[in-house]
Scaffold this active site. Structure first.
Site, PDB file in Angstrom:
ATOM      1  N   ASN A 155      35.010  41.577  38.407  1.00 17.63           N
ATOM      2  CA  ASN A 155      34.250  41.747  39.654  1.00 17.63           C
ATOM      3  C   ASN A 155      33.948  43.232  39.830  1.00 17.63           C
ATOM      4  O   ASN A 155      34.423  44.064  39.055  1.00 17.63           O
ATOM      5  CB  ASN A 155      35.001  41.162  40.851  1.00 17.63           C
ATOM      6  CG  ASN A 155      36.363  41.814  41.032  1.00 17.63           C
ATOM      7  OD1 ASN A 155      36.450  43.022  41.260  1.00 17.63           O
ATOM      8  ND2 ASN A 155      37.423  41.036  40.891  1.00 17.63           N
ATOM      9  N   ASP A 181      39.701  37.108  34.134  1.00 18.65           N
ATOM     10  CA  ASP A 181      40.050  38.484  34.510  1.00 18.65           C
ATOM     11  C   ASP A 181      41.570  38.601  34.706  1.00 18.65           C
ATOM     12  O   ASP A 181      42.221  39.512  34.159  1.00 18.65           O
ATOM     13  CB  ASP A 181      39.294  38.816  35.808  1.00 18.65           C
ATOM     14  CG  ASP A 181      39.255  40.288  36.159  1.00 18.65           C
ATOM     15  OD1 ASP A 181      39.652  41.117  35.319  1.00 18.65           O
ATOM     16  OD2 ASP A 181      38.808  40.607  37.283  1.00 18.65           O
TER      17      ASP A 181
HETATM   18  N1  AR6 Z   1      40.007  32.561  28.007  1.00 19.37           N
HETATM   19  C1  AR6 Z   1      38.693  32.208  27.941  1.00 19.37           C
HETATM   20  N2  AR6 Z   1      38.000  31.735  28.999  1.00 19.37           N
HETATM   21  C2  AR6 Z   1      38.669  31.604  30.169  1.00 19.37           C
HETATM   22  C3  AR6 Z   1      40.032  31.951  30.330  1.00 19.37           C
HETATM   23  C4  AR6 Z   1      40.707  32.445  29.183  1.00 19.37           C
HETATM   24  N3  AR6 Z   1      41.994  32.818  29.216  1.00 19.37           N
HETATM   25  N4  AR6 Z   1      40.389  31.699  31.626  1.00 19.37           N
HETATM   26  C5  AR6 Z   1      39.284  31.208  32.253  1.00 19.37           C
HETATM   27  N5  AR6 Z   1      38.254  31.140  31.379  1.00 19.37           N
HETATM   28  P1  AR6 Z   1      35.851  33.064  35.801  1.00 19.37           P
HETATM   29  P2  AR6 Z   1      33.332  34.294  36.774  1.00 19.37           P
HETATM   30  C6  AR6 Z   1      36.861  30.685  31.595  1.00 19.37           C
HETATM   31  O1  AR6 Z   1      36.010  32.363  37.102  1.00 19.37           O
HETATM   32  O2  AR6 Z   1      32.749  32.968  37.083  1.00 19.37           O
HETATM   33  C7  AR6 Z   1      37.580  36.569  38.763  1.00 19.37           C
HETATM   34  O3  AR6 Z   1      38.444  36.419  39.849  1.00 19.37           O
HETATM   35  C8  AR6 Z   1      36.577  29.820  32.799  1.00 19.37           C
HETATM   36  O4  AR6 Z   1      36.927  28.459  32.531  1.00 19.37           O
HETATM   37  O5  AR6 Z   1      37.043  33.737  35.219  1.00 19.37           O
HETATM   38  O6  AR6 Z   1      32.483  35.329  36.082  1.00 19.37           O
HETATM   39  C9  AR6 Z   1      36.927  37.937  38.690  1.00 19.37           C
HETATM   40  O7  AR6 Z   1      37.795  38.953  39.168  1.00 19.37           O
HETATM   41  C10 AR6 Z   1      35.051  30.004  32.931  1.00 19.37           C
HETATM   42  O8  AR6 Z   1      34.348  29.146  32.028  1.00 19.37           O
HETATM   43  O9  AR6 Z   1      34.682  34.226  35.894  1.00 19.37           O
HETATM   44  C11 AR6 Z   1      35.733  37.756  39.559  1.00 19.37           C
HETATM   45  O10 AR6 Z   1      36.044  37.930  40.927  1.00 19.37           O
HETATM   46  C12 AR6 Z   1      34.840  31.435  32.471  1.00 19.37           C
HETATM   47  O11 AR6 Z   1      36.071  31.831  31.822  1.00 19.37           O
HETATM   48  C13 AR6 Z   1      35.319  36.329  39.328  1.00 19.37           C
HETATM   49  O12 AR6 Z   1      36.510  35.648  38.910  1.00 19.37           O
HETATM   50  C14 AR6 Z   1      34.566  32.404  33.580  1.00 19.37           C
HETATM   51  O13 AR6 Z   1      35.253  32.019  34.764  1.00 19.37           O
HETATM   52  C15 AR6 Z   1      34.310  36.205  38.194  1.00 19.37           C
HETATM   53  O14 AR6 Z   1      33.852  34.892  38.141  1.00 19.37           O
END
Ligand code: AR6
Length: 181
Positions: free
Chosen positions: A31, A41
């Site tokens: 973020n 993250d």
């Molecule tokens: N390895 C690979 N992919 C993953 C993992 C992992 N360990 N964990 C989750 N995913 P998101 P955004 C996938 O929500 O939508 C955070 O709080 C997940 O299933 O992590 O860009 C940040 O600080 C999904 O398909 O990212 C921001 O505030 C993808 O990663 C916000 O979330 C991205 O999901 C960013 O939201």
């Protein structure tokens, strides 16, 4: 740009955890604060250890659609590229351009830092709500265009969390790669 002759063979799709990837750079879906969060993250900061947050703190955050690079700390990856995807508000608020900016900037930073391999998470596809098939098409098209311009980056891997995400990316990949002449 036409999909003709883009280097689809240098794109890999795997199901897994991005924190385990042994590549030169992994790309975090952060973020604008760059101070950690949930989702991928949170997983990256937990696995990297507190040194990552200490390195992020003085960076002054990051704009949506852009990226910044740090070391990998306790991760197997040498670098973390932190990018900030757009929150999805229906797709007509500039989200595609912003998401494309994430992938382009990440590829540019990887190239400038001598990375030969890079692994992406599905930026914006979690809590930020971007429809995964749309994001997958845009992400793989931009990354293939960047790979064509950046021969030193040998491979770009998309690390998908769960079978459903891998299936979506695989279907889109087949469609994109099949449009080669
Ligand atoms: N390895 C690979 N992919 C993953 C993992 C992992 N360990 N964990 C989750 N995913 P998101 P955004 C996938 O929500 O939508 C955070 O709080 C997940 O299933 O992590 O860009 C940040 O600080 C999904 O398909 O990212 C921001 O505030 C993808 O990663 C916000 O979330 C991205 O999901 C960013 O939201």
């Amino acid at each position: 740009m036409s999909a003709t002759n883009l280097p689809w063979g240098r794109i890999e799709l795997v199901e897994g955890d991005i924190t385990k990837q042994e590549v030169d750079a992994i790309v975090n879906a952060a973020n604008t604060s760059l101070l950690g969060g949930g989702g991928v993250d949170g997983a990256i900061h937990r696995a990297a250890g507190p040194g990552l947050l200490a390195e992020c703190r003085p960076l002054g955050g990051c704009d949506v659609g852009s990226a910044k690079i740090t070391g990998g700390h306790n991760l197997p990856a040498k670098h973390v590229i932190h990018t900030v995807g757009p929150v999805y508000h229906g797709g007509d608020k500039g989200e595609p351009d912003l998401l494309a900016g994430c992938y382009r900037t990440a590829m540019q930073l990887a190239d400038e830092n001598g990375c030969r391999s890079i692994a992406f998470s599905a930026i914006s596809c979690g809590v930020y709500g971007y429809p995964m098939a749309d994001a997958a098409r845009l992400a793989m098209t931009v990354v293939a265009e960047e790979l064509a311009k950046r021969p030193k980056i040998e491979v770009a891997r998309f690390v998908l969390f769960g079978r459903d995400a891998l299936q979506v990316f695989t279907d889109v990949y087949r469609d994109l790669a099949a449009s080669r002449s």
